[in-house]
Design a protein around this motif. Structure first.
Motif, short mmCIF file in Angstrom:
data_model
loop_
_atom_site.label_atom_id
_atom_site.label_comp_id
_atom_site.label_asym_id
_atom_site.label_seq_id
_atom_site.Cartn_x
_atom_site.Cartn_y
_atom_site.Cartn_z
N SER A 112 -22.75 29.76 4.85
CA SER A 112 -22.27 30.04 6.20
C SER A 112 -23.32 30.80 6.99
O SER A 112 -24.26 31.39 6.43
N THR A 113 -23.14 30.79 8.30
CA THR A 113 -24.04 31.51 9.20
C THR A 113 -23.97 33.01 8.93
O THR A 113 -24.99 33.71 8.90
N GLU A 114 -22.75 33.51 8.73
CA GLU A 114 -22.58 34.95 8.47
C GLU A 114 -23.34 35.37 7.22
O GLU A 114 -24.01 36.41 7.21
N ALA A 116 -25.94 33.93 5.81
CA ALA A 116 -27.38 33.83 6.02
C ALA A 116 -27.91 35.02 6.81
O ALA A 116 -28.88 35.68 6.40
N ILE A 117 -27.27 35.32 7.93
CA ILE A 117 -27.75 36.41 8.78
C ILE A 117 -27.60 37.76 8.08
O ILE A 117 -28.45 38.65 8.21
N SER A 118 -26.53 37.92 7.31
CA SER A 118 -26.34 39.16 6.56
C SER A 118 -27.49 39.39 5.59
O SER A 118 -28.04 40.50 5.50
N GLN A 119 -27.89 38.33 4.88
CA GLN A 119 -28.99 38.46 3.92
C GLN A 119 -30.31 38.75 4.64
O GLN A 119 -31.09 39.59 4.20
N LEU A 120 -30.54 38.06 5.75
CA LEU A 120 -31.79 38.26 6.49
C LEU A 120 -31.89 39.67 7.06
O LEU A 120 -32.94 40.31 7.00
N LYS A 121 -30.78 40.18 7.58
CA LYS A 121 -30.81 41.53 8.14
C LYS A 121 -30.91 42.60 7.05
O LYS A 121 -31.43 43.69 7.30
N ALA A 160 -23.65 32.56 15.43
CA ALA A 160 -25.07 32.94 15.36
C ALA A 160 -25.47 33.68 16.63
O ALA A 160 -26.22 34.67 16.58
N LEU A 161 -24.98 33.22 17.78
CA LEU A 161 -25.28 33.88 19.05
C LEU A 161 -24.75 35.31 19.04
O LEU A 161 -25.38 36.24 19.56
N GLU A 162 -23.60 35.49 18.45
CA GLU A 162 -22.97 36.82 18.39
C GLU A 162 -23.74 37.77 17.48
O GLU A 162 -23.91 38.95 17.80
N LEU A 163 -24.24 37.25 16.36
CA LEU A 163 -24.87 38.10 15.35
C LEU A 163 -26.37 38.30 15.54
O LEU A 163 -26.96 39.21 14.97
#
Length: 237
Positions: free
Chosen positions: A78-80, A82-87, A129-132
């Protein structure tokens, strides 16, 4: 492997940028995935991220992503996620999207730890993704069209990141920032692709590659490598 090949791989590893990556959000066309992977390799990225919730799409594009053996692909459900891991890696997450708060992609400081996220060919970047994301970026255009092919857009942004990092001296390292384990992986799989495939198929551990680019392994490892499948079945009864 010969010395020239060994030196070339070491040079490549020294220029790899572990804190620069790209994330594909449901990009589903194999030729686009393959083109993005090639661009990533060209600017020194050794790991990219991909969000493929649909298993069929994932299977379809995984082969394209694997067309370049010098780039790892990490999949996310999921997008969530992915972005969680990247951040968690202290990366700024940039999404390509035309919005009121979007900035010219050349105004970004890419010498920081950065992930560039591009969206699906038809729908673009998702609302989540835009939100995060930390920032929205755009590629300015003065023609009739408002968007570029996703692989073309990715290449433009990646080369701007490379330009800034070159000016900052981030490609001038003599030694690699990759872990010893990652370096050994590239040396074995890139320097001895046939042996690496056999070892993987037989479930054998990766041998050590020394400073001369040669394999150091126990005799038992070599014996297992040379053992044919027919002989192996015979020995196992």
């Amino acid at each position: 492997m010969n010395e020239r090949r060994y030196r070339r791989i070491c040079q490549m590893m020294a220029m790899r940028q572990p804190d620069l990556t790209i994330c594909l959000e449901e990009v589903h066309k194999p030729h686009n995935v393959s083109a993005i992977v090639r661009s990533a390799d060209a600017v020194g990225i050794h790991t990219i991220h991909a969000i493929w919730p649909d298993q069929q799409v994932k299977l379809s594009v995984s082969s394209a992503a694997g067309s370049n053996s010098w780039v790892n692909v990490i999949s996310h459900p999921s997008t969530e996620a992915a972005i969680s891991q990247l951040k968690s890696q202290n990366m700024q997450v940039l999404v390509t999207h035309l919005s009121e708060q979007a900035v010219d992609f050349r105004e970004i400081d890419y010498t920081q730890a950065t992930c560039i996220m591009v969206g699906q060919e038809k729908k673009g970047i998702s609302a989540k993704a835009l939100e995060l994301a930390d920032k929205h970026i755009i590629i300015p255009m003065v023609g009739m069209v408002q968007s570029l092919n996703v692989s073309v857009a990715s290449a433009l942004i990646l080369y701007e990141a490379q330009r800034q990092r070159q000016l900052a001296g981030m490609y001038s390292r003599e030694t690699s920032l990759l872990s010893e384990q990652e370096q050994q992986q590239w040396l074995f799989e890139g320097g001895y692709p046939v042996l690496a495939e056999v070892a993987k198929r037989k479930g054998l551990p990766r041998p050590y590659i020394n400073a001369q680019g040669q394999i150091e392994a126990e005799e038992s490892w070599w014996a297992q490598m040379q053992l044919t499948e027919k002989m192996k079945k015979r020995q196992l009864g």
